[in-house]
Design an enzyme around this catalytic site. Structure first.
Site, PDB file in Angstrom:
ATOM      1  N   CYS A   1     -10.961   3.092  -0.846  1.00  0.00           N
ATOM      2  CA  CYS A   1      -9.972   3.723  -0.445  1.00  0.00           C
ATOM      3  C   CYS A   1      -8.947   2.750   1.085  1.00  0.00           C
ATOM      4  O   CYS A   1      -9.844   3.234   1.647  1.00  0.00           O
ATOM      5  CB  CYS A   1      -9.349   4.654   0.080  1.00  0.00           C
ATOM      6  SG  CYS A   1      -7.528   5.335   0.909  1.00  0.00           S
TER       7      CYS A   1
ATOM      8  N   TYR B   1      -0.476   8.424  -2.761  1.00  0.00           N
ATOM      9  CA  TYR B   1      -0.807   8.209  -4.385  1.00  0.00           C
ATOM     10  C   TYR B   1      -1.171   8.796  -5.104  1.00  0.00           C
ATOM     11  O   TYR B   1      -1.771   9.365  -6.070  1.00  0.00           O
ATOM     12  CB  TYR B   1      -0.427   6.513  -4.406  1.00  0.00           C
ATOM     13  CG  TYR B   1       0.538   5.686  -4.315  1.00  0.00           C
ATOM     14  CD1 TYR B   1       1.689   6.505  -3.689  1.00  0.00           C
ATOM     15  CD2 TYR B   1       0.447   4.541  -4.775  1.00  0.00           C
ATOM     16  CE1 TYR B   1       3.016   5.620  -3.483  1.00  0.00           C
ATOM     17  CE2 TYR B   1       1.898   3.718  -4.668  1.00  0.00           C
ATOM     18  CZ  TYR B   1       3.231   4.222  -4.029  1.00  0.00           C
ATOM     19  OH  TYR B   1       3.890   3.660  -3.797  1.00  0.00           O
ATOM     20  N   GLY B   2      -2.671   9.239  -4.145  1.00  0.00           N
ATOM     21  CA  GLY B   2      -3.770   9.392  -4.806  1.00  0.00           C
ATOM     22  C   GLY B   2      -3.475  10.623  -5.757  1.00  0.00           C
ATOM     23  O   GLY B   2      -3.721  10.618  -7.364  1.00  0.00           O
TER      24      GLY B   2
ATOM     25  N   CYS C   1      -4.235  -2.117  -1.670  1.00  0.00           N
ATOM     26  CA  CYS C   1      -4.123  -0.133  -2.583  1.00  0.00           C
ATOM     27  C   CYS C   1      -5.197  -0.177  -3.591  1.00  0.00           C
ATOM     28  O   CYS C   1      -4.948  -0.079  -4.685  1.00  0.00           O
ATOM     29  CB  CYS C   1      -2.923   0.799  -2.648  1.00  0.00           C
ATOM     30  SG  CYS C   1      -3.043   2.211  -3.243  1.00  0.00           S
TER      31      CYS C   1
ATOM     32  N   HIS D   1      -7.444   3.460   3.553  1.00  0.00           N
ATOM     33  CA  HIS D   1      -7.198   3.677   4.206  1.00  0.00           C
ATOM     34  C   HIS D   1      -8.323   4.338   5.123  1.00  0.00           C
ATOM     35  O   HIS D   1      -8.820   4.779   6.154  1.00  0.00           O
ATOM     36  CB  HIS D   1      -6.727   5.277   4.321  1.00  0.00           C
ATOM     37  CG  HIS D   1      -5.050   5.312   3.729  1.00  0.00           C
ATOM     38  ND1 HIS D   1      -4.213   4.922   2.835  1.00  0.00           N
ATOM     39  CD2 HIS D   1      -3.761   5.320   4.598  1.00  0.00           C
ATOM     40  CE1 HIS D   1      -3.358   4.605   2.817  1.00  0.00           C
ATOM     41  NE2 HIS D   1      -2.741   5.702   4.211  1.00  0.00           N
TER      42      HIS D   1
ATOM     43  N   ASP E   1       0.519  -1.204   0.192  1.00  0.00           N
ATOM     44  CA  ASP E   1      -0.149   0.043   0.210  1.00  0.00           C
ATOM     45  C   ASP E   1       1.146   1.156   0.110  1.00  0.00           C
ATOM     46  O   ASP E   1       2.193   0.866   0.000  1.00  0.00           O
ATOM     47  CB  ASP E   1      -1.452  -0.083   1.062  1.00  0.00           C
ATOM     48  CG  ASP E   1      -1.899   1.646   1.463  1.00  0.00           C
ATOM     49  OD1 ASP E   1      -2.854   1.278  -0.071  1.00  0.00           O
ATOM     50  OD2 ASP E   1      -1.951   1.797   2.678  1.00  0.00           O
ATOM     51  N   SER E   2       0.384   2.116  -0.165  1.00  0.00           N
ATOM     52  CA  SER E   2       0.956   3.419   0.298  1.00  0.00           C
ATOM     53  C   SER E   2       1.591   4.324   1.410  1.00  0.00           C
ATOM     54  O   SER E   2       2.310   4.913   1.534  1.00  0.00           O
ATOM     55  CB  SER E   2       0.765   4.828  -0.448  1.00  0.00           C
ATOM     56  OG  SER E   2      -0.864   5.387  -0.224  1.00  0.00           O
TER      57      SER E   2
ATOM     58  N   GLU F   1      -3.239   8.786   8.121  1.00  0.00           N
ATOM     59  CA  GLU F   1      -1.151   8.685   8.123  1.00  0.00           C
ATOM     60  C   GLU F   1      -0.797   9.934   9.239  1.00  0.00           C
ATOM     61  O   GLU F   1       0.560   9.477   9.399  1.00  0.00           O
ATOM     62  CB  GLU F   1      -1.321   9.302   6.007  1.00  0.00           C
ATOM     63  CG  GLU F   1      -0.930   8.067   5.989  1.00  0.00           C
ATOM     64  CD  GLU F   1       0.031   7.130   5.644  1.00  0.00           C
ATOM     65  OE1 GLU F   1       0.791   7.114   6.148  1.00  0.00           O
ATOM     66  OE2 GLU F   1      -0.491   6.328   5.292  1.00  0.00           O
TER      67      GLU F   1
ATOM     68  N   THR G   1      -6.181   3.046  -5.218  1.00  0.00           N
ATOM     69  CA  THR G   1      -5.175   3.520  -6.852  1.00  0.00           C
ATOM     70  C   THR G   1      -4.584   2.368  -7.270  1.00  0.00           C
ATOM     71  O   THR G   1      -3.823   3.318  -8.483  1.00  0.00           O
ATOM     72  CB  THR G   1      -4.784   4.903  -5.375  1.00  0.00           C
ATOM     73  OG1 THR G   1      -5.791   4.952  -4.819  1.00  0.00           O
ATOM     74  CG2 THR G   1      -3.681   6.417  -6.511  1.00  0.00           C
TER      75      THR G   1
HETATM   76  N1  DGL Z   1      -4.518   3.201   0.396  1.00  0.00           N
HETATM   77  C1  DGL Z   1      -5.034   3.611  -0.416  1.00  0.00           C
HETATM   78  C2  DGL Z   1      -6.026   3.780  -1.351  1.00  0.00           C
HETATM   79  O1  DGL Z   1      -6.350   2.247  -1.228  1.00  0.00           O
HETATM   80  C3  DGL Z   1      -3.615   5.509  -1.391  1.00  0.00           C
HETATM   81  C4  DGL Z   1      -4.018   6.146  -0.563  1.00  0.00           C
HETATM   82  C5  DGL Z   1      -2.547   6.883  -1.110  1.00  0.00           C
HETATM   83  O2  DGL Z   1      -1.973   7.226  -0.898  1.00  0.00           O
HETATM   84  O3  DGL Z   1      -3.906   7.954  -1.626  1.00  0.00           O
HETATM   85  O4  DGL Z   1      -6.068   3.817  -2.639  1.00  0.00           O
END
Ligand code: DGL
Length: 272
Positions: A185, A43-44, A74, A187, A11-12, A153, A76
């Site tokens: 996502c 990463y978004g 993740c 998160h 994951d990011s 985060e 993204t």
């Molecule tokens: N946890 C990630 C997702 O499911 C990405 C979050 C990010 O880095 O923007 O998209």
């Protein structure tokens, strides 16, 4: 067949821990190796090509550890890199978008589904395409929530600021008559109580990551590569490219474990 090799999760940042939490519950015999690219999170907002590049770098790190399956925990990264990585690896590769889609279609009664995710995931249309590909009459309302990942985060997800941001961001979804909302996502499950509070108890929240673990479990059986209890000798491993201390604080709390050991690593710029 017994297989001592681990399942890899990427994951990011800490988001994929929501998938790991479910894996620890559903698959306690398995050994897990996790890598969060916290140093380059989020990463978004990044261009798709860059997310593909970073996802390869994480994948290659875990391949060095001889994983038997890769979970792209993740959304993204799944949206832009899953097909390419799946096509090139010899081990099973699982993303989080299809399992979330299936669970949402199963849960909805009025065929009105919301999707929240990062800017990259929403822009990719991956959920909308998957939902409509399976059930063309589904009404889909998608919303990017770029402020959510930084709250998680920074370990601020219990704060009053988090409550305010979640409420303001989700406001546009409230009049859409949705009965199901995909947390697109990994998160976002950490913000679940706040999201449920804003959307109301009658809206089903779909945790894509948790749904993914059922698919992982099914694939372990299908390929006959599941571990057995007496063979789980080595501990799970957690790696981050960012601060091990912050990662550990969030992980200990979220996974409800005494202490996990987290190692900070650097990723080589390398494409598979
Ligand atoms: N946890 C990630 C997702 O499911 C990405 C979050 C990010 O880095 O923007 O998209």
């Amino acid at each position: 067949m017994n297989n001592h090799e681990a399942i890899g999760f990427i994951d990011s940042g800490v988001g994929g821990l929501t998938v790991v939490k479910e894996a620890l519950r559903q698959l306690p015999n398995e050994r897990l190796i996790y890598l969060g690219d916290t140093a380059r999170c989020p990463y978004g907002p990044r261009p798709a090509e860059q997310v593909v590049q970073f996802t390869w770098e994480m994948t290659n790190f875990l391949l060095e550890k001889n994983i038997k399956m890769l979970v792209i925990a993740c959304n993204t990264a799944t949206a832009v890199a899953l097909e390419e990585i799946k096509a090139q690896l010899k081990i099973p590769v699982v993303g989080v978008i299809l399992p979330g889609t299936r669970a949402a279609l199963k849960a909805t009664k009025n065929n009105r589904i919301g999707v929240i995710g990062t800017a990259g995931t929403i822009k990719s249309n991956a959920y909308e395409d998957a939902l409509k590909g399976k059930a063309p009459n589904t009404f889909v309302s998608s919303l990017a929530c770029p402020k959510f990942v930084p709250i998680v985060e920074s370990n601020e997800y219990h704060s009053s600021v988090a409550k305010k941001i979640v409420s303001e961001t989700l406001n546009p979804l409230q009049l859409k008559k949705l009965d199901t909302l995909i947390l697109g996502c990994t998160h976002y499950p950490l913000l679940r109580p706040l999201i449920q509070n804003v959307m109301g108890n009658e809206v089903n929240l779909i945790d894509s990551g948790a749904e993914t673990v059922s698919e992982v479990s099914m694939l372990l059986d299908y390929f006959d590569i599941a571990n057995s209890p007496q063979h789980k000798n080595e501990p799970n491993e957690f790696y981050t490219t960012g601060s091990a201390k912050m990662f550990q604080a969030i992980a200990n709390n979220w996974l409800d474990m005494e202490t996990i050991t987290v190692e900070q690593i650097r990723l080589a710029s390398f494409k598979g």
